[in-house]
Design an enzyme around this catalytic site. Sequence first.
Site, PDB file in Angstrom:
ATOM      1  CG  ASP A  14      -1.869  -1.139   1.529  1.00 38.36           C
ATOM      2  OD1 ASP A  14      -1.912  -1.666   0.368  1.00 38.36           O
ATOM      3  OD2 ASP A  14      -2.332  -1.557   1.994  1.00 38.36           O
ATOM      4  CE  LYS A  17       2.390  -2.574  -4.264  1.00 43.15           C
ATOM      5  NZ  LYS A  17       1.770  -1.899  -2.810  1.00 43.15           N
ATOM      6  N   GLY A  41      -4.694  -4.086  -3.695  1.00 42.44           N
ATOM      7  CA  GLY A  41      -5.645  -3.310  -4.085  1.00 42.44           C
ATOM      8  C   GLY A  41      -4.748  -1.979  -4.395  1.00 42.44           C
ATOM      9  CG  HIS A  42      -2.143  -1.848  -6.922  1.00 38.11           C
ATOM     10  ND1 HIS A  42      -1.159  -2.415  -7.332  1.00 38.11           N
ATOM     11  CD2 HIS A  42      -1.710  -2.501  -5.786  1.00 38.11           C
ATOM     12  CE1 HIS A  42       0.138  -2.982  -7.445  1.00 38.11           C
ATOM     13  NE2 HIS A  42      -0.699  -3.219  -6.077  1.00 38.11           N
ATOM     14  CD  GLN A 223       1.009  -8.834  -2.726  1.00 43.16           C
ATOM     15  OE1 GLN A 223       1.423  -8.957  -3.420  1.00 43.16           O
ATOM     16  NE2 GLN A 223       0.004  -8.112  -3.349  1.00 43.16           N
TER      17      GLN A 223
HETATM   18  P1  GDP Z   1      -0.328   0.455  -3.173  1.00 39.89           P
HETATM   19  O1  GDP Z   1      -0.580  -0.623  -3.198  1.00 39.89           O
HETATM   20  O2  GDP Z   1       0.505   0.509  -3.272  1.00 39.89           O
HETATM   21  O3  GDP Z   1      -0.842   0.981  -5.493  1.00 39.89           O
HETATM   22  O4  GDP Z   1      -1.763   1.822  -2.500  1.00 39.89           O
HETATM   23  P2  GDP Z   1      -2.570   1.568  -2.051  1.00 39.89           P
HETATM   24  O5  GDP Z   1      -3.541   1.970  -3.329  1.00 39.89           O
HETATM   25  O6  GDP Z   1      -3.267   1.037  -1.884  1.00 39.89           O
HETATM   26  O7  GDP Z   1      -2.671   2.795  -0.989  1.00 39.89           O
HETATM   27  C1  GDP Z   1      -2.258   3.672  -1.055  1.00 39.89           C
HETATM   28  C2  GDP Z   1      -3.353   5.017  -0.683  1.00 39.89           C
HETATM   29  O8  GDP Z   1      -2.484   6.506  -0.479  1.00 39.89           O
HETATM   30  C3  GDP Z   1      -4.196   5.161  -1.839  1.00 39.89           C
HETATM   31  O9  GDP Z   1      -4.770   5.483  -1.006  1.00 39.89           O
HETATM   32  C4  GDP Z   1      -4.052   6.676  -2.606  1.00 39.89           C
HETATM   33  O10 GDP Z   1      -5.186   6.967  -3.608  1.00 39.89           O
HETATM   34  C5  GDP Z   1      -2.839   7.490  -1.721  1.00 39.89           C
HETATM   35  N1  GDP Z   1      -1.903   7.986  -1.947  1.00 39.89           N
HETATM   36  C6  GDP Z   1      -1.502   7.754  -2.820  1.00 39.89           C
HETATM   37  N2  GDP Z   1      -0.315   8.650  -3.075  1.00 39.89           N
HETATM   38  C7  GDP Z   1      -0.366   9.736  -2.051  1.00 39.89           C
HETATM   39  C8  GDP Z   1      -0.007  11.371  -2.065  1.00 39.89           C
HETATM   40  O11 GDP Z   1       0.941  11.462  -2.575  1.00 39.89           O
HETATM   41  N3  GDP Z   1      -0.332  11.418  -0.668  1.00 39.89           N
HETATM   42  C9  GDP Z   1      -2.016  10.960  -0.326  1.00 39.89           C
HETATM   43  N4  GDP Z   1      -2.903  11.841   0.893  1.00 39.89           N
HETATM   44  N5  GDP Z   1      -2.341   9.660  -0.816  1.00 39.89           N
HETATM   45  C10 GDP Z   1      -1.149   9.307  -1.432  1.00 39.89           C
HETATM   46  P1  IMO Z   2      -0.953  -4.059  -1.958  1.00 40.26           P
HETATM   47  O1  IMO Z   2       0.133  -4.611  -3.456  1.00 40.26           O
HETATM   48  C1  IMO Z   2      -1.212  -5.152   2.022  1.00 40.26           C
HETATM   49  C2  IMO Z   2      -1.003  -8.768   4.082  1.00 40.26           C
HETATM   50  C3  IMO Z   2      -2.233  -8.595   4.116  1.00 40.26           C
HETATM   51  C4  IMO Z   2      -1.875 -10.067   5.249  1.00 40.26           C
HETATM   52  C5  IMO Z   2      -0.439 -10.316   4.768  1.00 40.26           C
HETATM   53  C6  IMO Z   2      -0.819 -11.820   4.062  1.00 40.26           C
HETATM   54  O2  IMO Z   2      -1.840  -3.981  -2.740  1.00 40.26           O
HETATM   55  O3  IMO Z   2       0.548  -3.292  -1.860  1.00 40.26           O
HETATM   56  P2  IMO Z   2      -2.900 -12.889   1.648  1.00 40.26           P
HETATM   57  O4  IMO Z   2      -3.728 -12.309   1.160  1.00 40.26           O
HETATM   58  O5  IMO Z   2      -1.550 -11.782   0.325  1.00 40.26           O
HETATM   59  O6  IMO Z   2      -2.373 -14.150   1.983  1.00 40.26           O
HETATM   60  O7  IMO Z   2      -1.713 -12.374   3.197  1.00 40.26           O
HETATM   61  O8  IMO Z   2      -0.329 -10.118   3.592  1.00 40.26           O
HETATM   62  N1  IMO Z   2      -1.231  -8.299   2.010  1.00 40.26           N
HETATM   63  C7  IMO Z   2      -0.982  -6.616   1.299  1.00 40.26           C
HETATM   64  N2  IMO Z   2      -1.169  -6.018   2.389  1.00 40.26           N
HETATM   65  N3  IMO Z   2      -1.147  -4.682   0.742  1.00 40.26           N
HETATM   66  C8  IMO Z   2      -1.449  -5.598  -0.416  1.00 40.26           C
HETATM   67  O9  IMO Z   2      -1.183  -4.991  -1.753  1.00 40.26           O
HETATM   68  C9  IMO Z   2      -1.083  -6.443   0.459  1.00 40.26           C
HETATM   69  N4  IMO Z   2      -1.662  -7.999  -0.142  1.00 40.26           N
HETATM   70  C10 IMO Z   2      -1.218  -8.856   0.762  1.00 40.26           C
HETATM   71  O10 IMO Z   2      -2.822  -8.253   4.752  1.00 40.26           O
HETATM   72  O11 IMO Z   2      -1.132  -9.329   6.186  1.00 40.26           O
HETATM   73 MG    MG Z   3      -2.416  -1.117  -1.680  1.00 40.61          MG
END
Ligand code: GDP
Ligand code: IMO
Ligand code: MG
Length: 430
Positions: A14, A17, A41-42, A223
């Site tokens: 999270d 990416k 979850g991107h 991840q």
């Molecule tokens: P990912 O799994 O690595 O793609 O990241 P996620 O989407 O799960 O979580 C990142 C969260 O941070 C999302 O809600 C994005 O919209 C938000 N986000 C990304 N870059 C920024 C930033 O620079 N500032 C803020 N406030 N939010 C951001």
């Molecule tokens: P993105 O791509 C954050 C975590 C789960 C758990 C562990 C194992 O959005 O960054 P799994 O279902 O993969 O067997 O769970 O890994 N986990 C993540 N945490 N971002 C993710 O993906 C994750 N994918 C798995 O919360 O701790």
């Molecule tokens: Mg994510």
Amino acid sequence: MSERLVVIGSQWGDEGKGKITDFFACHADMVVRYQGGNNAGHTVVFDGHKYSLQSIPSGIFNPATVNVMGNGMVVNPESVIAELEKLHVQGITDYQLKISDRAAVVMPYHAALDGAYESLKGGKLIGTTKKGIGPAYADKYSRIGIRMGDLLDPEYFAERLRDALEIKNRELKMLGLEEFDFDTIYNRYMELAEKLAPMICDTSDLINKYLHEDKKILFEGAQGMMLCIDHGTYPFVTSSTPSSASVPVGAGIAPHWIDTVVGVAKAYCTRVGEGPFPTELHDERATEIRERGHEYGTVTGRPRRIGWFDAVVARYVGRLAGITNWALMLFDVLSGLDKVSICVGYECEGEVLQSPPSTISRLAKCKPVLIELDGWKEDITDIHDFDSLPENAKAYVRKIEEVTGIPVGIISVGPDRKQTIIIDEKLKKF
Ligand code: GDP
Ligand code: IMO
Ligand code: MG
């Protein structure tokens, strides 16, 4: 500048990416996911709209970009169809998507087993996403998995499914769970296969053609490195390797193609799910950062745990994945704090460690050695160049470079595509 860019998570997932991949995908010919599945979850934000992707690559918004779900992924066909339907509802109808015929298929019994293993662990659960990721990878390596290409051959698929159910149903029964019916799964997966068939192909062949034509290719990790099955905080990890090192295997290319690796890192740290987290904060600063950064899981909605930026982790993953630049994310979230800290070592049983220990029993005993810097009050969400950042914010970035030994190439000051500061000239050219 290389025509290939790997984007990986360098903390516990999270990190942002999706945002960085989408940013570069505006100019990319291809975006490839090479591991993980719909546990990811991107989030991508542009033109006032927010999109959430689980297994579909974040280049899907650019009609000119070919999106590839590589052989290293575990693909849940039900989830891919649902994601595509959701994108259609949001107006995304013009896209290119290919799925590897060698990617492992997530089956309904995988999710059932994922939930069962978790509940049998009592208080020691991993906190998985319960999407069946671990059991799907386990079956792949036990050689009882089903692959996407199998779905194109109904007779062969029937044979593979029968063989798998022979084993899986015994396991389910032993665990006191309901067994799965062959016909129900077979019929449903044949329906899904019909929809996905035009996308299923030898994606390694396609990627290699693009490589030889010097096309711009992005590899999008899911991840984060600390969730890596080999190098992460085992057993509190996922079941794949998010590293750039897994790109060659998971995409079907030779290792020499990989040279530029962007390590996506929050300006602080978060973790969702269980497991040790040395810089975790338990006071009101965590609440403040969580609320300001909307730190709740995209997939499960769980509140994310919050901690300071961990340079021990950063140095460790930098060397493991050959990170050439950081993309420092959610930098805006730190505005307003009086003081900001960075962890530069772990104090553990009288020693100061420079690298994470291999066992979580030892990691759980590690206390962060923190350095404290002055914070900044200014809102930075509209800043578009490094020089215009507040002095203390610039000092924080320079300190991260100093303690990690890796330059910051990108700073993100908000979720929108436009809220991105590119510092490294080479990255501007991609
Ligand atoms: P990912 O799994 O690595 O793609 O990241 P996620 O989407 O799960 O979580 C990142 C969260 O941070 C999302 O809600 C994005 O919209 C938000 N986000 C990304 N870059 C920024 C930033 O620079 N500032 C803020 N406030 N939010 C951001
Ligand atoms: P993105 O791509 C954050 C975590 C789960 C758990 C562990 C194992 O959005 O960054 P799994 O279902 O993969 O067997 O769970 O890994 N986990 C993540 N945490 N971002 C993710 O993906 C994750 N994918 C798995 O919360 O701790
Ligand atoms: Mg994510």
